[in-house]
Design an enzyme around this catalytic site. Sequence first.
Site, PDB file in Angstrom:
ATOM      1  N   GLN A   1     -10.062  -4.128  -3.402  1.00  0.00           N
ATOM      2  CA  GLN A   1     -11.163  -3.317  -2.558  1.00  0.00           C
ATOM      3  C   GLN A   1     -12.310  -4.551  -3.841  1.00  0.00           C
ATOM      4  O   GLN A   1     -13.661  -4.571  -3.562  1.00  0.00           O
ATOM      5  CB  GLN A   1     -11.603  -1.709  -2.834  1.00  0.00           C
TER       6      GLN A   1
ATOM      7  N   ARG B   1     -13.191  -8.601   2.256  1.00  0.00           N
ATOM      8  CA  ARG B   1     -12.198  -8.350   1.515  1.00  0.00           C
ATOM      9  C   ARG B   1     -11.383  -9.440   2.552  1.00  0.00           C
ATOM     10  O   ARG B   1     -10.277 -10.049   1.489  1.00  0.00           O
ATOM     11  CB  ARG B   1     -11.523  -6.728   2.816  1.00  0.00           C
TER      12      ARG B   1
ATOM     13  N   CYS C   1     -16.455   1.137   0.915  1.00  0.00           N
ATOM     14  CA  CYS C   1     -14.914   0.801   0.798  1.00  0.00           C
ATOM     15  C   CYS C   1     -15.348   0.657   2.480  1.00  0.00           C
ATOM     16  O   CYS C   1     -14.178   0.302   2.728  1.00  0.00           O
ATOM     17  CB  CYS C   1     -14.404   1.501   0.654  1.00  0.00           C
TER      18      CYS C   1
ATOM     19  N   HIS D   1      -7.688  -0.203  -6.654  1.00  0.00           N
ATOM     20  CA  HIS D   1      -7.782  -0.811  -5.345  1.00  0.00           C
ATOM     21  C   HIS D   1      -8.781  -1.655  -5.612  1.00  0.00           C
ATOM     22  O   HIS D   1      -9.421  -1.718  -5.809  1.00  0.00           O
ATOM     23  CB  HIS D   1      -8.443   0.895  -4.395  1.00  0.00           C
TER      24      HIS D   1
ATOM     25  N   ASP E   1     -17.477   6.792  -1.454  1.00  0.00           N
ATOM     26  CA  ASP E   1     -16.297   6.790  -0.395  1.00  0.00           C
ATOM     27  C   ASP E   1     -16.142   8.297   0.225  1.00  0.00           C
ATOM     28  O   ASP E   1     -16.187   9.316  -0.779  1.00  0.00           O
ATOM     29  CB  ASP E   1     -15.136   6.201  -1.513  1.00  0.00           C
TER      30      ASP E   1
ATOM     31  N   ARG F   1       1.010  -1.483  -0.164  1.00  0.00           N
ATOM     32  CA  ARG F   1      -0.088   0.082   0.369  1.00  0.00           C
ATOM     33  C   ARG F   1       1.365   0.907  -0.166  1.00  0.00           C
ATOM     34  O   ARG F   1       1.657   1.414   0.723  1.00  0.00           O
ATOM     35  CB  ARG F   1      -1.171   0.124   0.560  1.00  0.00           C
TER      36      ARG F   1
HETATM   37  N1   CP Z   1     -11.054  -0.254   2.584  1.00  0.00           N
HETATM   38  C1   CP Z   1      -9.734   0.396   3.151  1.00  0.00           C
HETATM   39  O1   CP Z   1      -9.064  -0.677   2.158  1.00  0.00           O
HETATM   40  O2   CP Z   1      -9.771  -0.054   3.863  1.00  0.00           O
HETATM   41  P1   CP Z   1      -8.604   0.166   5.237  1.00  0.00           P
HETATM   42  O3   CP Z   1      -8.210   1.968   4.695  1.00  0.00           O
HETATM   43  O4   CP Z   1      -8.784   0.694   6.736  1.00  0.00           O
HETATM   44  O5   CP Z   1      -7.339  -0.777   4.315  1.00  0.00           O
HETATM   45  N1  NVA Z   2      -9.959   6.380  -1.736  1.00  0.00           N
HETATM   46  C1  NVA Z   2      -9.523   5.979  -0.373  1.00  0.00           C
HETATM   47  C2  NVA Z   2      -9.395   4.612   0.041  1.00  0.00           C
HETATM   48  C3  NVA Z   2      -9.922   4.649   1.187  1.00  0.00           C
HETATM   49  C4  NVA Z   2      -9.527   2.995   1.265  1.00  0.00           C
HETATM   50  C5  NVA Z   2      -8.099   6.939  -0.318  1.00  0.00           C
HETATM   51  O1  NVA Z   2      -7.434   6.335  -1.012  1.00  0.00           O
HETATM   52  O2  NVA Z   2      -7.732   7.461   1.021  1.00  0.00           O
END
Ligand code: CP
Ligand code: NVA
Length: 311
Positions: free
Chosen positions: A133, A294, A266, A130, A226, A103
């Site tokens: 997700q 997930r 999400c 993502h 989101d 990440r």
């Molecule tokens: N939806 C998601 O990826 O959550 P986190 O940022 O908590 O991993």
């Molecule tokens: N769009 C959000 C998703 C978090 C799971 C971000 O990138 O922060």
Amino acid sequence: MQCKHLRTIADLTREDIEEIFETTTALKRQDVTTALDIARGKTLGLVFGKPSMRTRVSFEVAMTQLGGHSTYMSQSDIGLGKREAIKDIARVLSRYVDVLAVRTFGQEIVDELAANATIPVINALTDYAHPCQALADMQTIREKFGTDTTKLKIAFIGDSNNVARSLAMVCCMCKTPMVVASPEGYAFSENFLHRLQAYAGEDAQFFSQTHDPQAAAKDADVIYTDIWASMGQESEAEERREIFRPYQVNADLLALAREHVIVMHCLPAHRGEEITDDVMDGPHSVVYDQAENRLHVQKAILKILLENGRG
Ligand code: CP
Ligand code: NVA
């Protein structure tokens, strides 16, 4: 599944996606203890440069339930791109762990790790994509409406961000109509729209975008939202709060959708901003089933990629 990495949904074919859903469904039905051989003796490396709750915990639990282990490294601890070259990190970690989930901010970091690793690399969220997700999202939609999703209307209301982008790719590949409603200046680029068209196939029209949230929500089967300012955009949060206000998913917007509409997010959510408490906690919300998926989808991805590695 033919692909070695999951950098974006573009790494997958339609058949790969189907295999992930079928494996997910089978793993969900299975007693967890019977899957313990799948990753026995294997380690998942987690390299995270942004906060996470769902992704980190679901990947760690997935490895436990598959009989393997995981090791967490913060991006700053290992000095990704700062202490040593990304390609050296990829080559060294490939000697220790069996699969890597990353990440970070730039998609190019995941791509460079994958290009230099001899193990599968999974995108656990970048600014661009993502994919885990989006696969969990489509799994959830299939569980609620059945596996033929071609007649549904998925309305994503809010920022055309990483989550929307990956879901749009999955929808186009699964021939599922999707509309994104976002303010002017926050829509997908022309370049990305061309790519989406390629995933959908020459003459197909599965994706559209609008600036009108009510038009998007009308007769929708799925309403998805989101946060308005993603990780890395914190300095824009106040400005975006004003710009995105008409895009809030609330009871009025929901009233325009089909009676059986499901509401997705999400998570994490900013309650009272992009989604109201009554909608988030209401009877149409499936956000916790979605979060649970997930875990199941990532177990399937890990199983398939680890088995590919064995071949
Ligand atoms: N939806 C998601 O990826 O959550 P986190 O940022 O908590 O991993
Ligand atoms: N769009 C959000 C998703 C978090 C799971 C971000 O990138 O922060």
